[in-house]
Design a protein around this motif. Sequence first.
Motif, short mmCIF file in Angstrom:
data_model
loop_
_atom_site.label_atom_id
_atom_site.label_comp_id
_atom_site.label_asym_id
_atom_site.label_seq_id
_atom_site.Cartn_x
_atom_site.Cartn_y
_atom_site.Cartn_z
N ALA A 112 -9.65 32.36 36.09
CA ALA A 112 -10.03 33.64 36.69
C ALA A 112 -9.27 33.80 38.00
N LYS A 113 -9.19 35.06 38.43
CA LYS A 113 -8.55 35.36 39.71
C LYS A 113 -9.58 36.11 40.56
N THR A 114 -9.72 35.75 41.82
CA THR A 114 -10.71 36.44 42.65
C THR A 114 -10.28 37.87 42.90
N ASP A 115 -11.28 38.77 42.90
CA ASP A 115 -10.97 40.19 43.15
C ASP A 115 -11.00 40.45 44.66
N ALA A 116 -10.90 41.73 45.02
CA ALA A 116 -10.81 42.08 46.45
C ALA A 116 -12.03 41.61 47.23
N SER A 117 -13.18 41.48 46.54
CA SER A 117 -14.38 41.03 47.25
C SER A 117 -14.57 39.52 47.13
N PHE A 137 5.37 43.77 44.22
CA PHE A 137 4.90 43.26 42.94
C PHE A 137 3.44 43.64 42.74
N VAL A 138 3.15 44.21 41.59
CA VAL A 138 1.77 44.59 41.25
C VAL A 138 1.47 44.01 39.87
N SER A 139 0.65 42.96 39.80
CA SER A 139 -0.16 42.37 40.85
C SER A 139 0.66 41.39 41.70
N HIS A 140 0.05 41.06 42.83
CA HIS A 140 0.65 40.08 43.72
C HIS A 140 0.61 38.69 43.07
N VAL A 141 -0.46 38.44 42.30
CA VAL A 141 -0.63 37.16 41.59
C VAL A 141 -0.97 37.45 40.13
N LEU A 142 -0.27 36.80 39.22
CA LEU A 142 -0.54 36.95 37.79
C LEU A 142 -0.80 35.55 37.22
N VAL A 143 -1.87 35.42 36.40
CA VAL A 143 -2.16 34.13 35.77
C VAL A 143 -1.88 34.25 34.28
N LEU A 148 -8.68 25.07 42.28
CA LEU A 148 -8.56 26.32 43.02
C LEU A 148 -7.17 26.36 43.66
N TRP A 149 -6.46 27.49 43.46
CA TRP A 149 -5.15 27.66 44.08
C TRP A 149 -5.14 28.98 44.84
N HIS A 150 -4.59 28.95 46.03
CA HIS A 150 -4.33 30.20 46.76
C HIS A 150 -3.04 29.99 47.55
N GLU A 151 -2.20 31.03 47.63
CA GLU A 151 -0.88 30.88 48.25
C GLU A 151 -0.94 30.30 49.66
N ALA A 182 -13.68 37.79 52.60
CA ALA A 182 -13.45 37.57 51.17
C ALA A 182 -12.00 37.13 50.94
N VAL A 183 -11.80 36.19 50.03
CA VAL A 183 -10.45 35.72 49.70
C VAL A 183 -10.08 36.27 48.33
N SER A 184 -9.09 37.14 48.29
CA SER A 184 -8.65 37.70 47.01
C SER A 184 -7.41 36.95 46.53
N ASP A 185 -7.06 37.17 45.27
CA ASP A 185 -5.85 36.59 44.67
C ASP A 185 -5.84 35.05 44.68
N ALA A 186 -7.04 34.45 44.67
CA ALA A 186 -7.12 33.00 44.47
C ALA A 186 -7.30 32.77 42.97
N VAL A 187 -6.76 31.65 42.47
CA VAL A 187 -6.83 31.38 41.03
C VAL A 187 -7.70 30.16 40.80
N ILE A 188 -8.69 30.31 39.90
CA ILE A 188 -9.57 29.20 39.54
C ILE A 188 -9.29 28.86 38.08
N THR A 189 -8.98 27.59 37.81
CA THR A 189 -8.76 27.17 36.42
C THR A 189 -9.73 26.04 36.10
N ALA A 190 -10.22 26.02 34.84
CA ALA A 190 -11.13 24.97 34.39
C ALA A 190 -10.50 24.28 33.18
N THR A 191 -10.18 22.99 33.33
CA THR A 191 -9.54 22.23 32.26
C THR A 191 -10.52 21.17 31.77
N PRO A 192 -10.90 21.17 30.44
CA PRO A 192 -11.85 20.18 29.95
C PRO A 192 -11.31 18.77 30.15
#
Lengths: 429, 219
Positions: free
Chosen positions: B145-150, B67-73, B166-169, B34-44
């Motif tokens: 949205a940001k992916t959770d631990a699962s 840092f908590v969270s590691h990723v903030l959107v 989709l963005w992930h560090e 599972a990939v956590s802390d990935a960010v998905i954005t949807a732009t019309p």
Amino acid sequence: MSSLRFIVIIAGIVVPCSVKAAGLVTTIPYDFEAHGLADFRYLHADSRQSWIDQGLGKFRYAGANNGNDLFRVDKAALVMQARLNWNWTGMVTAKYSNRQKNPVDISEAVLLFRPVSTSAWRLNARLGAFMPPISLENSGTAWSSPYTLTNSAINSWVGEELKTFGGEAQLSYQFASGDKVNLFGAGFGNNDTAGTLLAWRGWSMHDYVATVNDRLPLTTRANIFQLFPRQALQTQPFIEVDSRPGYYAGISLERPELVKFRALYYDNRARTNAIDHGQYGWHTRFWSLGAKMDLPWQTTLIGQGMFGRTQMGRQTRGLFPVDSGFWAESILLSKAIGSHRLSVRHDRFGTTEHDLSVRPVNIEPEYAGAANIEQGHAWTLNYNVTLVEHHQLNFEVSTIYSDRKARLLLDEATGQRETLWQLSYRLIF
Amino acid sequence: MNRIISGFLLLLLVTNSAYSATLSGELKDSAGAAVSDAVITATPTQGGLPSLSPQQPKSLDQINREFVSHVLVIRTGESVIFPNNDKTKHHVYSFSPAHRFEIKLYSGVPSEPITFNTPGVVVLGCNIHDWMVGYIVVTDTPYFAKTDASGHWSIELPVNEYKLTLWHENLDEPDASVSKIIKVIEGNSVINDTVSLKPNRRSGKPPSTLQEQGYQSEP
């Protein structure tokens, strides 16, 4: 630098911190942190008379007169760190070690300058008494290694003879990915005798870190003092002999938590004909290379290499009285399993000689003390477990085979195998 | 009672008119983890974005020198506060082009909010604790949205055509992000993806042992 002046500087850093720590003053505007390490050993030594007892044994501990089993307080060190403001931090390591000249003394004292940067470029610096950035293993409290009790041949020498008093600046460029390129350079004094032990004694393997006032013995059973009557019985590693500064410079490339590579060139620029209170200037220069890799499955690989040359005395007919080449390399593989860690390291080392005392065929006894030719290799195997952060148990065995011509003068065989078993309890806070 | 039910229905209708579709998915790496802390954005791709209504600043804490969270959107124009929950000081900084700043954080003292007016990824560090790393992903769209631990994520959004990013560090792509155009239809759509990550994940956590935490002699 006189030890008095040094103590004044240290006191300037430590005393206000201690006052704060004692809770006497609450308004001092900086943070204070203290960390420490105490190390108690049970040892079983099957080794020759140690270099620290004027022998030519490679370990710090040897059985000798007390039988082969020893209990020792290996060291007790306190690292005091005061954050003076947002840019400057003072750090002092004071320690007790078995066989140290002063029971409690300073082994490192630095002012770190780390201003924040909002660009990809960054400039950091340190001032004070510190070791050149060579070891990639001694990343723990008070320069301890999380991997082994016995340092590699290279890092043992760093701990003994390479302590500089000066300033180091580091220019870094950081990429968005976190990758870093660092260029660093230092100008220093107080390291003119570096090379003395490497030439007269050769490489060694232990965890003794010299302090600013320390004296380390040379073997009295060879003929060093007949050849050089003005040489003091003990070498003083942290001393300025010729008032000429030395330098080191290097580069490191780093991908955090994955790989670090570092290369450094050191030259103490000591005048070989200088002598002060029995301490000769040794012109020592070397290259140091190292790489550290964090591999999958919590495995770490560290490789270090070094090669260089040290010269002493007045040159005659193109030759120095002592002119010794040296090289060493080590490779360490370590795997952490939770709070357990298993490490194994292989060391290879050697010294060569091209000086007035060379006698390639049949070393004559009167010159054998200067026959500083050596070759050796070693294995170190360590298992440690850390309990509730503060308590670490280490089980370690090290074995060294070395061949050194000068042992003929001690009525010893030139080739020797030495083995040291160690059980250590470390208290870390 | 009837009024309550009709009120609830009305609310449901309003909700439906605003968000009539749900995009969700699960993100895995090429090894199946599972990939956590990935960010998905949807732009019309057509039409404008809802404007940003005044909001409380978002919070990015420092707890146990991490840092908590590691990723903030956050959305472009939003503010972030950096509460220091540790006993030590922190000196948070970023040299990312999206927002260069530094802020000195005393233990337990509330920090001034910092407003992020440029979309992009802001990489955070701490000048005192070198291992600390965090990310603020600043985006124009409110649909993210940001992916959770699962590895799960979910976005509610109106029916439209979107550029999904989709963005992930550690994503093994230029700028650590990938995009595609999708048409979102009414109801639930599931997008499960597999991505390949670079191995150089910086944990942002302190060294695992006290022995390695308490010693800094090199600059």
